[in-house]
Design an enzyme around this catalytic site. Structure first.
Site, PDB file in Angstrom:
ATOM      1  N   ASP A  66       0.856  -1.192   0.000  1.00 43.96           N
ATOM      2  CA  ASP A  66       0.000   0.000   0.000  1.00 43.96           C
ATOM      3  C   ASP A  66       0.891   1.241   0.000  1.00 43.96           C
ATOM      4  OD1 ASP A  66      -3.216   0.546   0.980  1.00 43.96           O
ATOM      5  OD2 ASP A  66      -1.792   2.214   1.121  1.00 43.96           O
ATOM      6  N   ILE A  67       0.502   2.227  -0.810  1.00 44.24           N
ATOM      7  CA  ILE A  67       1.332   3.429  -0.961  1.00 44.24           C
ATOM      8  C   ILE A  67       1.318   4.285   0.311  1.00 44.24           C
ATOM      9  CG2 ILE A  67      -0.404   5.049  -1.860  1.00 44.24           C
ATOM     10  CD1 ILE A  67       1.647   5.679  -4.128  1.00 44.24           C
ATOM     11  N   ASN A  82     -12.912  -3.300   2.239  1.00 44.75           N
ATOM     12  CA  ASN A  82     -13.887  -2.208   2.277  1.00 44.75           C
ATOM     13  C   ASN A  82     -14.793  -2.326   1.057  1.00 44.75           C
ATOM     14  OD1 ASN A  82     -12.715  -0.993   4.606  1.00 44.75           O
ATOM     15  ND2 ASN A  82     -11.147  -0.049   3.327  1.00 44.75           N
ATOM     16  N   HIS A 119     -10.012  -5.521  -3.472  1.00 40.17           N
ATOM     17  CA  HIS A 119      -8.699  -5.759  -2.863  1.00 40.17           C
ATOM     18  C   HIS A 119      -8.856  -6.148  -1.407  1.00 40.17           C
ATOM     19  CE1 HIS A 119      -9.659  -1.454  -2.647  1.00 40.17           C
ATOM     20  NE2 HIS A 119      -9.063  -1.447  -1.472  1.00 40.17           N
ATOM     21  N   HIS A 175      -6.931  -5.884   2.106  1.00 38.51           N
ATOM     22  CA  HIS A 175      -5.836  -5.287   2.876  1.00 38.51           C
ATOM     23  C   HIS A 175      -5.299  -6.343   3.829  1.00 38.51           C
ATOM     24  CE1 HIS A 175      -6.851  -0.899   2.143  1.00 38.51           C
ATOM     25  NE2 HIS A 175      -8.031  -1.437   1.873  1.00 38.51           N
TER      26      HIS A 175
HETATM   27  P1  5GP Z   1      -9.759   1.249  -0.016  1.00 39.75           P
HETATM   28  O1  5GP Z   1     -10.091   2.420   0.873  1.00 39.75           O
HETATM   29  O2  5GP Z   1     -10.325   1.419  -1.402  1.00 39.75           O
HETATM   30  O3  5GP Z   1     -10.129  -0.050   0.632  1.00 39.75           O
HETATM   31  O4  5GP Z   1      -8.185   1.206  -0.091  1.00 39.75           O
HETATM   32  C1  5GP Z   1      -7.447   1.720  -1.140  1.00 39.75           C
HETATM   33  C2  5GP Z   1      -5.997   1.657  -0.728  1.00 39.75           C
HETATM   34  O5  5GP Z   1      -5.213   1.865  -1.876  1.00 39.75           O
HETATM   35  C3  5GP Z   1      -5.585   2.727   0.291  1.00 39.75           C
HETATM   36  O6  5GP Z   1      -5.075   2.097   1.465  1.00 39.75           O
HETATM   37  C4  5GP Z   1      -4.528   3.545  -0.448  1.00 39.75           C
HETATM   38  O7  5GP Z   1      -3.461   3.953   0.397  1.00 39.75           O
HETATM   39  C5  5GP Z   1      -4.070   2.600  -1.531  1.00 39.75           C
HETATM   40  N1  5GP Z   1      -3.614   3.251  -2.749  1.00 39.75           N
HETATM   41  C6  5GP Z   1      -4.199   4.306  -3.378  1.00 39.75           C
HETATM   42  N2  5GP Z   1      -3.524   4.642  -4.487  1.00 39.75           N
HETATM   43  C7  5GP Z   1      -2.469   3.782  -4.555  1.00 39.75           C
HETATM   44  C8  5GP Z   1      -1.395   3.624  -5.503  1.00 39.75           C
HETATM   45  O8  5GP Z   1      -1.268   4.338  -6.498  1.00 39.75           O
HETATM   46  N3  5GP Z   1      -0.499   2.639  -5.253  1.00 39.75           N
HETATM   47  C9  5GP Z   1      -0.596   1.826  -4.157  1.00 39.75           C
HETATM   48  N4  5GP Z   1       0.351   0.891  -3.998  1.00 39.75           N
HETATM   49  N5  5GP Z   1      -1.599   1.934  -3.251  1.00 39.75           N
HETATM   50  C10 5GP Z   1      -2.525   2.894  -3.459  1.00 39.75           C
END
Ligand code: 5GP
Ligand code: ZN
Length: 111
Positions: free
Chosen positions: A30-31, A86, A99, A101
């Site tokens: 995760d970034i 999520n 995805h 986590h």
């Molecule tokens: P969500 O809230 O959709 O469950 O999680 C999305 C996740 O993707 C977040 O934890 C966010 O930090 C991560 N994320 C967003 N953009 C990028 C990216 O460009 N690269 C990576 N590796 N992770 C990302």
């Protein structure tokens, strides 16, 4: 390029720190990590969220879940780990490509 960010990572068009990949999934860091270990496991096929799943995806999703303990072990998470999916804006989903986590390490909050 697809307008889905994670499809871009799967295609190798968007850079990511990939830690594992095979014919079904890609796993990358995760970034914006919320813990010492914070990985995202995504299917190679585009599925927006859990809401998109049909019976034909049961094997894929079962595989994605089963993979988590192996990834955790490889990351040194001997004490355990947390998995989060999520779903939808109300569930905190920001990227609409399914995805999982995987979080672990010291100071993981309890809730
Ligand atoms: P969500 O809230 O959709 O469950 O999680 C999305 C996740 O993707 C977040 O934890 C966010 O930090 C991560 N994320 C967003 N953009 C990028 C990216 O460009 N690269 C990576 N590796 N992770 C990302
Ligand atoms: Zn996608």
């Amino acid at each position: 390029m697809s307008d889905c960010l994670f499809c871009g990572i799967v295609a190798g068009e968007v850079p990511a720190e990939v830690v594992y990949e095979d014919g079904q999934v890609v796993v990358f860091k995760d970034i914006n990590p919320k813990a010492r270990v914070h990985l995202l496991t995504v299917p190679r096929i585009h599925l927006a969220s859990l809401e998109d799943l049909e019976s034909q995806h049961d094997e894929l999703v079962g595989y994605m879940i089963r993979l988590q303990s192996r990834l955790a072990r490889e990351q040194g998470l001997e004490q355990g780990f947390r998995t989060i999916i999520n779903t939808g804006r109300g569930g905190g989903q920001v990227i609409f490509h399914l995805h999982i986590h995987l979080l672990g390490g010291p100071k993981l909050s309890t809730f």
